[in-house]
Design a protein around this motif. Structure first.
Motif, short mmCIF file in Angstrom:
data_model
loop_
_atom_site.label_atom_id
_atom_site.label_comp_id
_atom_site.label_asym_id
_atom_site.label_seq_id
_atom_site.Cartn_x
_atom_site.Cartn_y
_atom_site.Cartn_z
N THR A 139 0.91 -1.26 -0.14
CA THR A 139 -0.09 0.05 -0.05
C THR A 139 1.02 1.00 -0.07
OG1 THR A 139 -0.08 0.03 2.37
CG2 THR A 139 -1.95 -1.07 1.44
N GLY A 140 0.32 2.14 -0.13
CA GLY A 140 1.08 3.62 -0.17
C GLY A 140 1.41 3.75 1.23
N TYR A 141 0.68 3.47 2.29
CA TYR A 141 0.66 3.49 3.69
C TYR A 141 2.32 2.75 3.79
CZ TYR A 141 -0.24 4.05 8.72
OH TYR A 141 0.03 4.24 9.97
N ASN A 144 5.60 4.37 2.48
CA ASN A 144 6.15 5.40 3.54
C ASN A 144 6.75 4.81 4.75
OD1 ASN A 144 5.47 7.60 1.81
ND2 ASN A 144 3.58 7.86 2.76
N HIS A 165 1.17 12.80 5.78
CA HIS A 165 0.23 11.81 6.29
C HIS A 165 0.75 10.85 7.43
CE1 HIS A 165 -1.82 7.72 5.22
NE2 HIS A 165 -2.68 8.63 5.04
N SER A 167 1.22 7.72 7.92
CA SER A 167 2.01 6.59 7.52
C SER A 167 3.58 7.30 7.66
CB SER A 167 1.90 6.06 6.15
OG SER A 167 1.85 7.25 5.15
N ASP A 207 4.31 16.17 1.87
CA ASP A 207 3.33 15.87 1.14
C ASP A 207 3.27 16.85 -0.22
OD1 ASP A 207 2.61 13.92 2.72
OD2 ASP A 207 0.78 14.67 2.95
N SER A 211 -3.80 16.06 2.26
CA SER A 211 -4.93 15.29 2.02
C SER A 211 -5.87 15.99 2.57
CB SER A 211 -4.63 13.99 2.53
OG SER A 211 -4.21 13.90 3.84
N ASP A 236 5.91 12.71 -0.60
CA ASP A 236 4.73 11.71 -0.66
C ASP A 236 3.84 12.47 -1.68
OD1 ASP A 236 2.12 10.55 -0.40
OD2 ASP A 236 2.12 10.30 1.75
N ALA A 238 0.99 11.25 -3.10
CA ALA A 238 -0.28 10.37 -3.26
C ALA A 238 -1.55 10.86 -4.04
CB ALA A 238 -0.70 9.80 -1.94
N HIS A 239 -1.83 12.21 -3.59
CA HIS A 239 -2.82 12.81 -4.01
C HIS A 239 -2.57 13.72 -5.33
CE1 HIS A 239 -5.64 11.88 -0.79
NE2 HIS A 239 -4.61 11.75 -0.01
N THR A 267 0.96 6.28 -4.46
CA THR A 267 -0.06 5.44 -4.10
C THR A 267 -0.51 4.77 -5.49
OG1 THR A 267 -1.90 4.52 -2.76
CG2 THR A 267 -1.84 6.83 -3.63
N SER A 269 -3.67 3.52 -5.16
CA SER A 269 -4.95 3.33 -4.88
C SER A 269 -5.72 4.58 -5.09
CB SER A 269 -5.06 2.95 -3.47
OG SER A 269 -4.67 4.23 -2.64
N LYS A 270 -5.23 5.59 -5.51
CA LYS A 270 -6.15 6.84 -5.92
C LYS A 270 -6.16 7.02 -7.34
CE LYS A 270 -4.51 8.65 -1.44
NZ LYS A 270 -5.48 7.97 -0.59
N GLY A 276 -1.79 -0.48 -3.62
CA GLY A 276 -0.32 -0.69 -3.54
C GLY A 276 0.03 0.73 -3.51
C1 PLP Z 1 -0.93 11.52 1.70
C2 PLP Z 1 -1.28 10.06 1.54
N1 PLP Z 1 -0.13 9.30 1.72
C3 PLP Z 1 -0.36 7.83 1.69
C4 PLP Z 1 -1.64 7.59 1.73
C5 PLP Z 1 -1.67 5.98 1.98
O1 PLP Z 1 -2.16 5.65 0.92
P1 PLP Z 1 -2.70 3.97 0.73
O2 PLP Z 1 -4.27 4.29 0.67
O3 PLP Z 1 -2.35 3.41 -0.63
O4 PLP Z 1 -2.21 3.31 1.78
C6 PLP Z 1 -2.67 8.39 1.65
C7 PLP Z 1 -4.08 7.88 1.83
O5 PLP Z 1 -4.88 8.18 1.95
C8 PLP Z 1 -2.55 9.60 1.65
O6 PLP Z 1 -3.47 10.54 1.73
#
Ligand code: PLP
Length: 427
Positions: A139-141, A144, A165, A167, A207, A211, A236, A238-239, A267, A269-270, A276
């Motif tokens: 995951t993205g979590y 990180n 975030h 994570s 970031d 988020s 990071d 992710a968004h 990530t 997942s978005k 992942g």
């Molecule tokens: C800034 C940021 N990083 C990482 C993540 C984690 O992503 P994932 O859902 O793939 O674990 C998120 C999830 O919301 C996020 O907002």
């Protein structure tokens, strides 16, 4: 239920339920007779809404109504709605047909397949880096937390924007941390000066898009400061990835730093519509993580359905109209909220907060929105600071004008009822 089911951990106590109770159990127990009953003292929800998938309008089972309700969805990070794209689905199905349904083991002990290699190479190419520059995590979590746990020790220091975030924080358990207020580059500079020559490595972590507020990092200034003071930069994004930037490479592209940021985290997942996470860095760092990061040794990563991701990444280039539609929707929605005199902070992305402040009022707003057929999240402490509660909305490329107008009308109705506009809410 009998006492034998009570379980107490140091952080939580679970009473009376043998397992996590579902909606029906709560309803039968009459627990949801008043919506305030299911808020913790903190204002945290203790119920998970159940939906029928990702889309601009979805069916939602909630504690408020007996039957599922069709709602405009403002909760998804499936920004381009690629979870539903026929070609992405077809590629995922083919991946399963070719390889089966699972990876079978962690990457280091037999669970690293051709599709993992292809995916990592594709991610490197997406960011214009050499093939060996990427590593995929579950995951993205995990990307990180695992990366930071593997890289930073007691002789190093992480200098982090306070709004990063969760994570990221999890990855910093065994190192030194300095935090600076969100986007305050003068405070970052102070931290960089004060920490000079005290640590082996200093890593500034931010970031790309934040988020909860949807604003961008002041990445150009932050990058310049890290170079000036001999530190490294991790972003990071992710968004931002898939959504922001001329070619959808994210906030990092927006600031012209694609080939400069030391560690990019993202990530799957978005915008890419799967699951992942990944890290893109120098090949030697990616390679180190492949062998030293505990999650690569003890935990499996992407499944064969991630073949859909390869297609989703192609579509960022082949079908940019999704990105344009998303940006158009975000502009339309922001303008509508501003016309209602609502406080949307300094968002520059499809994440648009409607800031209300008071947690209880924000929860009431979420409930009224839901009754009006709009599903949006109520974000309260500890997601944001105690006085900064908000309704967080995120838009999708596939929202139509009708969806957005329905949501704006619902916000107008909530404003009439609760006086949540910037000018009225403190009176
Ligand atoms: C800034 C940021 N990083 C990482 C993540 C984690 O992503 P994932 O859902 O793939 O674990 C998120 C999830 O919301 C996020 O907002």
């Amino acid at each position: 239920m009998s006492d034998k089911h009570n379980i107490t951990f140091s952080k939580a106590s679970f009473k009376d339920f043998e397992s996590i109770p579902d909606l029906d159990v709560f309803q039968r127990a009459g627990i949801f007779k008043d919506f305030t009953d299911f808020m913790h003292t903190d204002g945290q929800m203790n119920f998970r809404f159940v939906t029928n998938g990702c889309g601009p309008s979805i069916e939602v089972r909630s504690p408020y109504h007996d039957a599922p309700k069709e709602c405009v969805s403002l909760v998804s990070n499936d920004y381009l709605n690629f979870t539903q794209h026929p070609e992405v689905k077809a590629a995922a199905i083919k991946g399963i047909a070719d390889y089966g349904t699972g990876a079978g083991a962690s990457p280091l002990i037999g669970g690293y397949h051709t599709y993992h290699l292809e995916l990592e190479n594709k991610i490197s190419a997406f960011f214009g880096r050499p093939k060996e520059s990427s590593i995929v995590y579950t995951t993205g979590y995990t990307a990180n937390s695992a990366t930071l746990l593997a890289l930073l020790g007691e002789k190093d220091c992480a200098i982090v924007d306070m709004a990063v975030h969760a994570s990221i924080y999890e990855g910093l358990l065994h190192t030194n941390i300095k935090r600076f207020p969100h986007n305050h580059t003068d405070r970052l500079e102070r931290a960089l000066k004060e920490s000079q020559s005290r640590y082996l490595t200093r890593l500034v972590i931010i970031d790309g898009v934040y988020s909860q507020d949807g604003d961008f990092a002041r990445m150009d200034e932050i990058y310049a400061l890290t170079k000036q003071y001999g530190a490294y930069l991790m972003v990071d994004d992710a968004h931002g990835i898939g959504v922001i930037g001329k070619n959808g490479r994210g906030c990092i592209e927006h600031f012209g730093l694609l080939d400069k940021v030391d560690i990019i985290s993202g990530t799957l997942s978005k915008a890419f519509g799967h699951i992942g996470g990944f890290i893109v860095s120098r090949p030697e760092i990616a390679n180190y993580l492949k062998f030293q990061s505990r999650q690569q040794v003890f935990s499996s990563t992407a499944t064969p359905a991630s073949a859909g991701l390869l297609k989703a990444m192609d579509l960022i280039d082949e079908e940019p109209h999704w990105r344009y539609a998303l940006a158009k929707n975000a502009d339309y929605f922001k303008k509508g909220l501003l016309d209602l005199k609502l406080d949307i902070g300094s968002t520059e992305s499809p994440i648009i907060p409607v800031k209300i402040g008071d947690a209880h009022k924000t929860a009431m707003a979420a409930r009224l929105l839901f009754d009006a057929g709009v599903y949006a999240n109520c974000i309260v402490y500890p997601g944001v600071s105690r006085k900064d509660a908000r309704i967080r909305t995120s838009l999708m490329a596939t929202h139509t004008r009708e969806h957005l107008d329905k949501a704006l009308n619902a916000f107008e109705y909530v404003n009439q009822k609760l006086k949540i506009s910037k000018y009225e809410r403190h009176t």
